[in-house]
Enzyme design. Sequence first.
Site, short mmCIF file in Angstrom:
data_model
loop_
_atom_site.label_atom_id
_atom_site.label_comp_id
_atom_site.label_asym_id
_atom_site.label_seq_id
_atom_site.Cartn_x
_atom_site.Cartn_y
_atom_site.Cartn_z
N LYS A 44 0.86 -1.18 0.00
CA LYS A 44 0.00 0.00 0.00
C LYS A 44 0.90 1.23 0.00
CE LYS A 44 -4.05 1.76 2.52
NZ LYS A 44 -4.98 1.44 3.64
N ASP A 137 -15.54 0.78 9.25
CA ASP A 137 -15.69 0.90 7.79
C ASP A 137 -15.84 -0.50 7.17
OD1 ASP A 137 -15.95 2.18 5.34
OD2 ASP A 137 -13.78 2.31 5.00
#
Length: 468
Positions: A44, A137
Amino acid sequence: MAGGGCAPPRLDGFVLTERLGTGTYATVYKAYGKRDTREVVAVKCVSKRSLNRASVENLLTEIEILKTIRHPHIVELKDFQWDSDHIYLIMEFCAGGDLSRFIRMRRILPEKVARIFLQQLACALKFLHDHNISHLDLKPQNILLSTPENPQLKLADFGFAQYMSPWDEKHVLRGSPLYMAPEMVCRQQYDARVDLWSVGVILYEALFGRPPFASRSFAELEEKIRSDRAIELPSRPPLSPDCRDLLQRLLERDPLKRISFEEFFAHPFVDMEHMPGPESFCKATNLVVEAVKKDQEGDASAALSLYCKALEYFVPALHYESDARRKEAIRTKVGQYISRAEELKALVASKSKNLLQQGNPAREILKEMAKDKPRLCAALEMASVAVAREEEGKDDGDTLELYQQSLGELLLLLAAEPAGRRRELLHAEIQTLMARAEYLKDQIKMREAQSMGKEALADSVRSSCTLQ
C-alpha cells in the site's frame, strides 16, 4: 486488477508489479520480494503529498492496530517503510480479490456459503471486540479472500478503526454511507454497535445481491437512511428462520434495540462453535467415542444424539481439511457413522411411535381446565398444531419452531401456576412436548448430516466458493 498510468514507485527489497487498486490517498500494488523466497506481498503506497491531518491520523491508526494484532481472518501487516515521497505498508497478499467482486460475479451467494463467510467475519470481529477495537468501515470492498479456491476471509483496511470500549461514543463521520449505521449518517452519537449494522448490510448483500439502501442518487440514499421504516427482507430467495432472525436484529435502526455483540457471537446462525477450524475434527472424534460407548450400552437414543452432534463437527472438519487424502479418510468415516446412525434412527423411531400417542387424553383434560386462561389456551393450541404437523409427516424446521415457541410460553405459565391438578397436567404436557421437540431436532440434524455426508457438502461448498 491491473491498471495503466505512471510506473509504480521503487521500494527497497521489493519489485512492484501490477496495480491492485486505488483509494483516496493510496495505491495498492502486487509485489515480489527480491530475496530467494520471492515472497508475494501487497504494498500500500501512500503519497505524502496527498495526506491531510485526518488522513495522517487514519494511517497512523491503521499501522498501530495492524502492528499489534495477529489473527487468521485479519490481513497481516508484515512491515512498513518510507522515503521522501511515500509511506509503504507491506501486507499479506490475498489472491482471491475482495468480497464485493466475489458476490458480483455470482449475483447472490447460497445461504450456506454466506454463513461460512459470516462465521469467519464474526471470528475476526470477536478478536477485535476483545481488544476494544472497532473497524468503523466494514464493507465487502474491505473484506479480502485469501485464494481463488476455497478462500479464507481476511478483514482489511483499518484506516477508520478506533480503540473503543463498549461505552465509548464518537461524533465524527466515518465509513461508507451504503454500509454505515443510521446513527452515524445522521451525525448522532454512535458506539461500537455500528459495526454490527455493517455486518447486517454485508450479509443482506451476499444473500440478495444488493445492499438494503441501494440507490440511484445520494439524495435517495440519504432519504432511505433517515427514514424510520423498518428494513424489509425480500421473500426470495427463502431464508432459514435463524438467518432471517439474525438479519432483522442486525438491521435494527435503533442501536439500543440492535443485537449486542455477545448476542451476535452466540446467535445460532453465526454458530461459531461449529465453524471450520483445526479443532473441529478433535471435537467430532471425542463425540464419536461417547456415541460408541452409549451404543454398546444399548442406549440407542443417546447414541443417535451423539452421532448427530459428532456429524455437526465432521462437516466443518471436512471443509477445513486441505489434504485430499485425509479429507477422503474423514469422508469414509463419516459414511460409516451415518450408516450406524440410520440403524439407530430406525430403532428410536419405533419407540417414538409410542411417544406420539402419549399425552392425548391428558392434553384434552388440560385444555378443558385452561378455558379460563386465554394465554394458556393459545400456547396449548400452538403445541397442538405442532403435534398435528409432525403426525402429518411435516417434521421440519417450521414444526420445531412451533414446538419451541409453545414450550417457551408454557414454561413461563408453569412458573406462575399455583399447585394443583392443572399444574401437574401442565408439567406432564411440557415434559411430553420437550421429548417430542428433542426427537424432532435429532431427526432434522440426522437429515442434514446425511445430506452433508452423502453429497459431500464440503466439496460443493468449495466449488461454490471457487472464483471462476
